[in-house]
Write a protein that holds these residues in place. Structure first.
Motif, PDB file in Angstrom:
ATOM      1  N   GLY A   1       4.785  42.079  96.796  1.00  0.00           N
ATOM      2  CA  GLY A   1       5.498  42.868  97.797  1.00  0.00           C
ATOM      3  C   GLY A   1       6.969  42.521  97.878  1.00  0.00           C
ATOM      4  N   GLY A   2       7.560  42.124  96.764  1.00  0.00           N
ATOM      5  CA  GLY A   2       8.977  41.779  96.734  1.00  0.00           C
ATOM      6  C   GLY A   2       9.297  40.380  97.235  1.00  0.00           C
ATOM      7  N   THR A   3       8.290  39.600  97.587  1.00  0.00           N
ATOM      8  CA  THR A   3       8.501  38.244  98.111  1.00  0.00           C
ATOM      9  C   THR A   3       8.004  37.207  97.110  1.00  0.00           C
ATOM     10  OG1 THR A   3       8.236  39.046 100.386  1.00  0.00           O
ATOM     11  CG2 THR A   3       7.950  36.677 100.026  1.00  0.00           C
ATOM     12  N   LEU A   4       8.826  36.216  96.855  1.00  0.00           N
ATOM     13  CA  LEU A   4       8.444  35.101  95.997  1.00  0.00           C
ATOM     14  C   LEU A   4       7.388  34.273  96.724  1.00  0.00           C
ATOM     15  CD1 LEU A   4       8.944  33.372  93.427  1.00  0.00           C
ATOM     16  CD2 LEU A   4      10.730  32.187  94.733  1.00  0.00           C
ATOM     17  N   VAL A   5       6.200  34.136  96.120  1.00  0.00           N
ATOM     18  CA  VAL A   5       5.103  33.394  96.764  1.00  0.00           C
ATOM     19  C   VAL A   5       4.619  32.205  95.947  1.00  0.00           C
ATOM     20  CG1 VAL A   5       4.301  35.379  98.108  1.00  0.00           C
ATOM     21  CG2 VAL A   5       3.290  34.911  95.841  1.00  0.00           C
ATOM     22  N   GLY A   6       5.128  32.031  94.729  1.00  0.00           N
ATOM     23  CA  GLY A   6       4.683  30.912  93.909  1.00  0.00           C
ATOM     24  C   GLY A   6       5.256  31.010  92.518  1.00  0.00           C
ATOM     25  N   GLY A   7       4.665  30.241  91.627  1.00  0.00           N
ATOM     26  CA  GLY A   7       5.146  30.276  90.258  1.00  0.00           C
ATOM     27  C   GLY A   7       4.282  29.479  89.311  1.00  0.00           C
ATOM     28  N   VAL A   8       4.598  29.656  88.056  1.00  0.00           N
ATOM     29  CA  VAL A   8       3.980  28.908  86.965  1.00  0.00           C
ATOM     30  C   VAL A   8       5.110  28.416  86.069  1.00  0.00           C
ATOM     31  CG1 VAL A   8       1.730  30.065  86.996  1.00  0.00           C
ATOM     32  CG2 VAL A   8       3.593  31.023  85.612  1.00  0.00           C
ATOM     33  N   LEU A   9       4.823  27.390  85.310  1.00  0.00           N
ATOM     34  CA  LEU A   9       5.862  26.853  84.456  1.00  0.00           C
ATOM     35  C   LEU A   9       5.260  26.110  83.284  1.00  0.00           C
ATOM     36  CD1 LEU A   9       7.268  23.513  85.761  1.00  0.00           C
ATOM     37  CD2 LEU A   9       5.455  24.653  86.983  1.00  0.00           C
ATOM     38  N   PHE A  10       6.097  25.921  82.297  1.00  0.00           N
ATOM     39  CA  PHE A  10       5.841  24.929  81.276  1.00  0.00           C
ATOM     40  C   PHE A  10       6.780  23.794  81.639  1.00  0.00           C
ATOM     41  CE2 PHE A  10       4.284  28.525  78.680  1.00  0.00           C
ATOM     42  CZ  PHE A  10       2.996  28.036  78.512  1.00  0.00           C
ATOM     43  N   ARG A  11       6.221  22.735  82.209  1.00  0.00           N
ATOM     44  CA  ARG A  11       7.018  21.573  82.591  1.00  0.00           C
ATOM     45  C   ARG A  11       7.630  20.948  81.358  1.00  0.00           C
ATOM     46  NH1 ARG A  11       7.391  16.581  83.753  1.00  0.00           N
ATOM     47  NH2 ARG A  11       5.482  15.833  82.821  1.00  0.00           N
ATOM     48  N   THR A  12       6.876  20.960  80.264  1.00  0.00           N
ATOM     49  CA  THR A  12       7.384  20.496  78.975  1.00  0.00           C
ATOM     50  C   THR A  12       6.896  21.448  77.887  1.00  0.00           C
ATOM     51  OG1 THR A  12       5.468  19.091  78.540  1.00  0.00           O
ATOM     52  CG2 THR A  12       7.327  18.062  79.692  1.00  0.00           C
ATOM     53  N   MET A  13       7.677  21.543  76.827  1.00  0.00           N
ATOM     54  CA  MET A  13       7.289  22.260  75.614  1.00  0.00           C
ATOM     55  C   MET A  13       7.887  21.493  74.437  1.00  0.00           C
ATOM     56  SD  MET A  13       7.842  26.345  76.303  1.00  0.00           S
ATOM     57  CE  MET A  13       7.429  26.751  74.616  1.00  0.00           C
ATOM     58  N   ASP A  14       7.028  21.090  73.530  1.00  0.00           N
ATOM     59  CA  ASP A  14       7.486  20.400  72.323  1.00  0.00           C
ATOM     60  C   ASP A  14       7.013  21.240  71.140  1.00  0.00           C
ATOM     61  OD1 ASP A  14       7.799  18.762  70.048  1.00  0.00           O
ATOM     62  OD2 ASP A  14       7.455  16.933  71.217  1.00  0.00           O
ATOM     63  N   LEU A  15       7.894  22.082  70.660  1.00  0.00           N
ATOM     64  CA  LEU A  15       7.521  23.009  69.593  1.00  0.00           C
ATOM     65  C   LEU A  15       7.206  22.286  68.290  1.00  0.00           C
ATOM     66  CD1 LEU A  15      10.078  25.851  70.315  1.00  0.00           C
ATOM     67  CD2 LEU A  15       7.667  25.744  70.953  1.00  0.00           C
ATOM     68  N   ARG A  16       7.874  21.193  68.016  1.00  0.00           N
ATOM     69  CA  ARG A  16       7.609  20.433  66.794  1.00  0.00           C
ATOM     70  C   ARG A  16       6.186  19.874  66.815  1.00  0.00           C
ATOM     71  NH1 ARG A  16       7.633  15.377  65.105  1.00  0.00           N
ATOM     72  NH2 ARG A  16       8.416  14.495  67.043  1.00  0.00           N
ATOM     73  N   MET A  17       5.784  19.348  67.962  1.00  0.00           N
ATOM     74  CA  MET A  17       4.437  18.782  68.092  1.00  0.00           C
ATOM     75  C   MET A  17       3.395  19.852  68.436  1.00  0.00           C
ATOM     76  SD  MET A  17       4.640  15.640  67.301  1.00  0.00           S
ATOM     77  CE  MET A  17       3.055  15.060  67.822  1.00  0.00           C
ATOM     78  N   GLY A  18       3.860  21.029  68.876  1.00  0.00           N
ATOM     79  CA  GLY A  18       2.937  22.099  69.234  1.00  0.00           C
ATOM     80  C   GLY A  18       2.210  21.862  70.542  1.00  0.00           C
ATOM     81  N   THR A  19       2.880  21.184  71.492  1.00  0.00           N
ATOM     82  CA  THR A  19       2.254  20.891  72.779  1.00  0.00           C
ATOM     83  C   THR A  19       3.104  21.403  73.934  1.00  0.00           C
ATOM     84  OG1 THR A  19       3.320  18.721  72.922  1.00  0.00           O
ATOM     85  CG2 THR A  19       1.134  18.796  71.885  1.00  0.00           C
ATOM     86  N   ALA A  20       2.432  21.690  75.025  1.00  0.00           N
ATOM     87  CA  ALA A  20       3.109  22.107  76.244  1.00  0.00           C
ATOM     88  C   ALA A  20       2.260  21.693  77.437  1.00  0.00           C
ATOM     89  CB  ALA A  20       3.332  23.621  76.254  1.00  0.00           C
ATOM     90  N   GLU A  21       2.931  21.418  78.555  1.00  0.00           N
ATOM     91  CA  GLU A  21       2.227  21.143  79.806  1.00  0.00           C
ATOM     92  C   GLU A  21       2.532  22.270  80.780  1.00  0.00           C
ATOM     93  OE1 GLU A  21       2.403  18.435  83.772  1.00  0.00           O
ATOM     94  OE2 GLU A  21       3.129  17.482  81.933  1.00  0.00           O
ATOM     95  N   ALA A  22       1.501  22.986  81.190  1.00  0.00           N
ATOM     96  CA  ALA A  22       1.645  24.072  82.145  1.00  0.00           C
ATOM     97  C   ALA A  22       1.336  23.568  83.549  1.00  0.00           C
ATOM     98  CB  ALA A  22       0.698  25.214  81.790  1.00  0.00           C
ATOM     99  N   GLY A  23       1.853  24.266  84.533  1.00  0.00           N
ATOM    100  CA  GLY A  23       1.582  23.918  85.922  1.00  0.00           C
ATOM    101  C   GLY A  23       1.837  25.104  86.830  1.00  0.00           C
ATOM    102  N   CYS A  24       1.643  24.888  88.130  1.00  0.00           N
ATOM    103  CA  CYS A  24       1.750  25.990  89.087  1.00  0.00           C
ATOM    104  C   CYS A  24       2.022  25.473  90.479  1.00  0.00           C
ATOM    105  CB  CYS A  24       0.459  26.791  89.093  1.00  0.00           C
ATOM    106  SG  CYS A  24      -0.936  25.855  89.774  1.00  0.00           S
ATOM    107  N   TRP A  25       2.346  26.395  91.364  1.00  0.00           N
ATOM    108  CA  TRP A  25       2.425  26.132  92.795  1.00  0.00           C
ATOM    109  C   TRP A  25       2.327  27.477  93.519  1.00  0.00           C
ATOM    110  CZ3 TRP A  25       6.584  26.784  89.757  1.00  0.00           C
ATOM    111  CH2 TRP A  25       7.570  27.671  90.187  1.00  0.00           C
ATOM    112  N   LEU A  26       1.893  27.446  94.767  1.00  0.00           N
ATOM    113  CA  LEU A  26       1.794  28.648  95.608  1.00  0.00           C
ATOM    114  C   LEU A  26       2.048  28.277  97.061  1.00  0.00           C
ATOM    115  CD1 LEU A  26      -1.461  30.577  94.557  1.00  0.00           C
ATOM    116  CD2 LEU A  26       0.882  31.409  94.375  1.00  0.00           C
ATOM    117  N   GLU A  27       2.673  29.184  97.786  1.00  0.00           N
ATOM    118  CA  GLU A  27       2.717  29.049  99.235  1.00  0.00           C
ATOM    119  C   GLU A  27       1.437  29.696  99.786  1.00  0.00           C
ATOM    120  OE1 GLU A  27       5.095  32.537 101.333  1.00  0.00           O
ATOM    121  OE2 GLU A  27       6.381  31.591  99.820  1.00  0.00           O
TER     122      GLU A  27
END
Length: 184
Positions: free
Chosen positions: A75-101
């Motif tokens: 509804g046009g309001t920011l309520v949370g998000g997701v992210l890749f806290r880290t991404m290491d393309l050489r190693m092929g790894t990433a750490e995903a995370g999230c948060w919500l109000e």
């Protein structure tokens, strides 16, 4: 502007950028205690300057191809998000995370958003292993990891100090072949 629908309920996912600092701060203010139960984000974003600095750090990491951050709007309001806290393309790894109000809870928003970014990381960027770390007491985050088809790799005992308390951290992951098989 880039925005990806998260379903037919009007929710969208789009990059969070430094120019969103005021909106991001207002979002943190609405959800500070809820968000801050298990993650330090709520303690890091306390005024407009810290909000802008936090988002700028992710803009810099995105430019270096080492992390990404996305907001979830309903509804046009920011309520949370997701992210890749880290991404290491050489190693092929990433750490995903999230948060919500609280206004975003119980709608499947994080699961839908995380599926999009994990699919992008695996299929577009060649990430082989996506990790999801959550305080063992954070049942909602662990439920998301399960819904994403992740496997529980183990527990890092008392490895996370947050607001003066030590938390066990569960490590969950999905490998690219598992992700592709589950989404086929």
């Amino acid at each position: 502007m880039f925005a990806t629908p998260l379903g037919d309920d009007g929710a969208v996912l789009r990059p969070l950028e430094p120019w969103h600092a005021q909106e991001f701060l207002a979002h943190m203010d609405r959800g500070r205690e809820f968000i801050g139960r298990f993650i330090a984000l709520a303690d890091a974003v306390v005024d407009e300057a810290s909000s802008r600095a936090f988002l700028q750090s992710y803009a810099d990491k995105a430019a270096a191809d080492t992390a990404r951050i996305y907001g979830i709007w309903t509804g046009g309001t920011l309520v949370g998000g997701v992210l890749f806290r880290t991404m290491d393309l050489r190693m092929g790894t990433a750490e995903a995370g999230c948060w919500l109000e609280p206004a975003g809870v119980g709608k499947g928003l994080v699961t839908r958003a995380a599926r999009l970014i994990i699919d992008w990381a695996v299929e577009e960027r060649g990430i082989h292993r996506v990790e999801w770390l959550a305080a063992a007491a954070n049942e909602a985050s662990i439920a998301v990891a399960r819904r994403l088809g992740m496997s529980r790799d183990g527990v890092l005992r008392q490895s996370y100090l947050h607001r003066g308390e030590r938390y066990d951290v569960e490590v969950w992951s999905v490998l690219a072949p598992e992700w592709r098989a589950a989404t086929a």
